[in-house]
Scaffold this motif. Structure first.
Motif, mmCIF file in Angstrom:
data_model
loop_
_atom_site.group_PDB
_atom_site.id
_atom_site.type_symbol
_atom_site.label_atom_id
_atom_site.label_comp_id
_atom_site.label_asym_id
_atom_site.label_seq_id
_atom_site.Cartn_x
_atom_site.Cartn_y
_atom_site.Cartn_z
ATOM 1 N N ASN A 150 41.694 -16.818 -15.462
ATOM 2 C CA ASN A 150 42.615 -17.381 -16.461
ATOM 3 C C ASN A 150 43.046 -16.369 -17.520
ATOM 4 O O ASN A 150 43.069 -16.669 -18.719
ATOM 5 N N ALA A 199 38.988 -23.803 -18.262
ATOM 6 C CA ALA A 199 38.899 -23.646 -16.816
ATOM 7 C C ALA A 199 38.624 -24.970 -16.118
ATOM 8 O O ALA A 199 38.027 -25.887 -16.691
ATOM 9 N N GLU A 207 37.456 -18.784 -6.083
ATOM 10 C CA GLU A 207 37.838 -19.808 -7.048
ATOM 11 C C GLU A 207 36.603 -20.492 -7.616
ATOM 12 O O GLU A 207 35.506 -20.380 -7.067
ATOM 13 N N ASN A 248 40.350 -23.036 -10.175
ATOM 14 C CA ASN A 248 40.945 -21.874 -10.819
ATOM 15 C C ASN A 248 40.576 -20.588 -10.084
ATOM 16 O O ASN A 248 39.456 -20.421 -9.592
#
Length: 266
Positions: free
Chosen positions: A211, A255, A177, A259
């Protein structure tokens, strides 16, 4: 004389950073002070932990790192000083040490912790809301003057630790992440060069996803691609980073810290 670094979420508008320096110089006039950062997101302990962990190893032996990102100031949270490997920390016991402590422990370096309970090393009057000025700055200055860690307080062994996310191995790579977004909007993940292993020899075949966007292949420098292009590369401290050449990956990908980032290895 040891270097003293300062990291806060104060910004520089209101004079608080300057006052901390004034307190330090009042006790230790020849102290060398380095501003590590004063733009940590307000109350963001995790961001402070990440910046401290990646920065501390580059300072000289004996450097004292004062960190004041302290949403619990004035509460029952401990004030602390610590020896972490060959450096020192002064600040709240709120998890700020986590990343630096993990890396130090991985190298089997010694660590010591004391709760600051000796008011003779503080300013005479202590505000409920500015321990950076009244406790942490004077303690750091006394430490720089040669006061021992044990003189500053009582030893303990259970510093607060943040739950820092670790990347997870998948069938075809790693799932991690975003852990930090820097001034330029670069997105640093918790996937590191050691996770990529031998696959990094074929970095042009590594695929990164974030994403809903996919980046095929990694580069070594921003200059390998034209302005505006999204690229993947290793940051200066070994983290896998997504960037936009001459732009902001955070804005382009909308972002945020936390994420999901996926690395598919060849």
């Amino acid at each position: 004389m040891p270097v003293i670094t300062l990291m806060t979420d104060f910004g520089i508008k209101d004079g608080n950073v300057g006052v901390m320096k004034g307190v330090i110089w009042g006790i230790t006039p020849d102290a060398q002070i380095s501003d590590l950062s004063h733009k940590v997101q307000a109350q963001n302990i995790r961001e402070a932990a990440y910046i401290l962990g990646r920065s501390a190893p580059y300072f000289p032996q004996g450097t004292i790192h004062v960190v004041v990102v302290d949403p619990g100031v004035g509460t029952a949270r401990r004030s602390m000083a610590a020896r972490i490997g060959d450096g020192f920390y002064v600040g709240p016991d709120n998890g700020t040490l986590t990343v630096w402590l993990e890396r130090t422990e991985a190298g089997n370096w010694p660590c010591e912790f004391v709760q600051l309970d000796q008011p003779k090393f503080w300013l005479p009057v202590v505000s409920h809301v500015f321990h950076g000025r009244d406790i942490f700055s004077p303690v750091a200055a006394h430490l720089a003057r040669g006061v021992s860690l044990n003189e500053l307080g009582s030893a303990f062994s259970d510093p607060v630790r943040l739950d820092i996310p670790k990347p997870v191995k998948t069938a075809d790579g790693w799932r991690g992440e975003v852990v930090h977004i820097d001034h330029f909007g670069n997105l640093a993940s918790n996937i590191r060069v050691e996770h990529l292993g031998e696959a990094f020899r074929q970095k042009e075949k590594i695929i990164l996803r974030l994403n809903g966007t996919e980046v095929r292949g990694m580069v070594d420098t921003f200059g390998e691609r034209p302005p505006g292009e999204l690229v993947a590369l290793l940051g200066s401290t070994g983290n896998l980073v997504l960037s936009v050449v001459n732009g902001s990956a955070a804005s382009k990908l909308q972002a945020e810290v936390g994420n999901l980032v996926e690395a598919v290895l060849p």
